[in-house]
Write a protein that holds these residues in place. Sequence first.
Motif, PDB file in Angstrom:
ATOM      1  N   ALA A   1      88.290  23.728  43.653  1.00 41.21           N
ATOM      2  CA  ALA A   1      89.270  22.980  44.224  1.00 41.21           C
ATOM      3  C   ALA A   1      88.857  21.535  43.928  1.00 41.21           C
ATOM      4  CB  ALA A   1      89.682  23.129  45.628  1.00 41.21           C
TER       5      ALA A   1
ATOM      6  N   HIS B   1      90.323  20.256  40.610  1.00 40.79           N
ATOM      7  CA  HIS B   1      91.830  19.879  40.406  1.00 40.79           C
ATOM      8  C   HIS B   1      92.263  18.667  41.191  1.00 40.79           C
ATOM      9  CE1 HIS B   1      92.267  23.770  38.527  1.00 40.79           C
ATOM     10  NE2 HIS B   1      91.150  24.201  39.092  1.00 40.79           N
ATOM     11  N   GLN B   2      91.478  18.417  42.506  1.00 37.10           N
ATOM     12  CA  GLN B   2      92.021  17.262  43.348  1.00 37.10           C
ATOM     13  C   GLN B   2      91.527  16.083  42.324  1.00 37.10           C
ATOM     14  OE1 GLN B   2      89.617  18.256  46.627  1.00 37.10           O
ATOM     15  NE2 GLN B   2      90.971  19.762  47.512  1.00 37.10           N
TER      16      GLN B   2
ATOM     17  N   GLN C   1      91.290  15.653  39.174  1.00 40.87           N
ATOM     18  CA  GLN C   1      92.193  15.557  38.086  1.00 40.87           C
ATOM     19  C   GLN C   1      93.627  14.844  38.730  1.00 40.87           C
ATOM     20  OE1 GLN C   1      93.870  19.283  36.840  1.00 40.87           O
ATOM     21  NE2 GLN C   1      93.989  18.349  34.402  1.00 40.87           N
ATOM     22  N   ALA C   2      93.949  15.413  39.644  1.00 40.69           N
ATOM     23  CA  ALA C   2      95.086  14.719  40.362  1.00 40.69           C
ATOM     24  C   ALA C   2      95.123  13.398  40.346  1.00 40.69           C
ATOM     25  CB  ALA C   2      95.716  15.451  41.348  1.00 40.69           C
TER      26      ALA C   2
ATOM     27  N   ALA D   1      86.299  25.589  36.245  1.00 38.80           N
ATOM     28  CA  ALA D   1      87.142  24.731  36.592  1.00 38.80           C
ATOM     29  C   ALA D   1      87.160  23.332  36.154  1.00 38.80           C
ATOM     30  CB  ALA D   1      87.113  24.338  38.195  1.00 38.80           C
TER      31      ALA D   1
ATOM     32  N   GLU E   1      88.957  24.124  32.732  1.00 41.02           N
ATOM     33  CA  GLU E   1      90.304  23.842  32.972  1.00 41.02           C
ATOM     34  C   GLU E   1      90.908  22.631  33.005  1.00 41.02           C
ATOM     35  OE1 GLU E   1      90.980  28.239  35.139  1.00 41.02           O
ATOM     36  OE2 GLU E   1      91.057  26.416  36.195  1.00 41.02           O
ATOM     37  N   THR E   2      90.016  21.604  33.800  1.00 43.20           N
ATOM     38  CA  THR E   2      90.759  20.428  34.091  1.00 43.20           C
ATOM     39  C   THR E   2      90.224  19.110  33.146  1.00 43.20           C
ATOM     40  OG1 THR E   2      88.860  19.998  35.646  1.00 43.20           O
ATOM     41  CG2 THR E   2      90.821  21.073  36.633  1.00 43.20           C
TER      42      THR E   2
END
Length: 260
Positions: free
Chosen positions: A12, A15-16, A18-19, A48, A51-52
């Motif tokens: 996670a 992804h955080q 990346q955001a 991860a 992916e990001t």
Amino acid sequence: MKLGIIASPEAASFHQAQAKGLEFLEFCINVGSDMEAFLSSIPGLKQASEETGVKVASIGRWGSDRISAEGIVEEELQTSYRLIDTAAELGCSNFVCGVNYIEELSFYANASFAIDYFRKLIEYGAPKGVQISAYNCSWNNFVDNELAWKVIHGHLPELGIKFDPSHSRYAGRDYLKEARDWGSRFRHIHIKGSVIIDGQRFDDPPAGMDQTDWGTFMAVLYGHGYSGGLSIEPHSHNWHGELGDKGVQFTIDYMTRFLF
């Protein structure tokens, strides 16, 4: 230079980051951490990251005893090796650690043991593409100031420095002088604010909301041609929860102004 953040070693976090538009994560597997749980999470972390597009820029270990009165603590050396292996597997080029001080020994003896410890890590990490740096935090570490750097880094030209201006400020040292004189050895930077009132540490607020001269510090980094990571370290006892999230965003917006 690239902007990233210290985060929990879990999918996670990528992804955080990346955001938020951040480019990397840093993992701190400190004394007391569940090493086996971290190692078992590596496949998920790799996935991860792929992916990001968010990389892992540094893995560090703070607080552990690496030497004793008899010399190197073998168990901790093996732990460092395992983390260097993990760094290589994750495409991470930095491993950060310190060395504790044994009071009953002389500075010379402590420095000699530290040199031996760092040399072993450097020799182990070099074929794997992982550089070794000493952190300038005093948590169970004496390799955090110019005297130690002159002796230990002076003897080991491959050894880098993970630098955080707040540690120098709280210890009463001149972080700009240290950056000027030793910036060529900086391999990784921590970004957090520091506030001193009446000679006492008050808080570690978001960078840009503190007393650090970040503009001048960044100018010194540019003067040394520094191109490594700037790793945001949320560290305040006051800035957490929703306020902490806003503080991280404030730091991102503030530090981005200095990146060209």
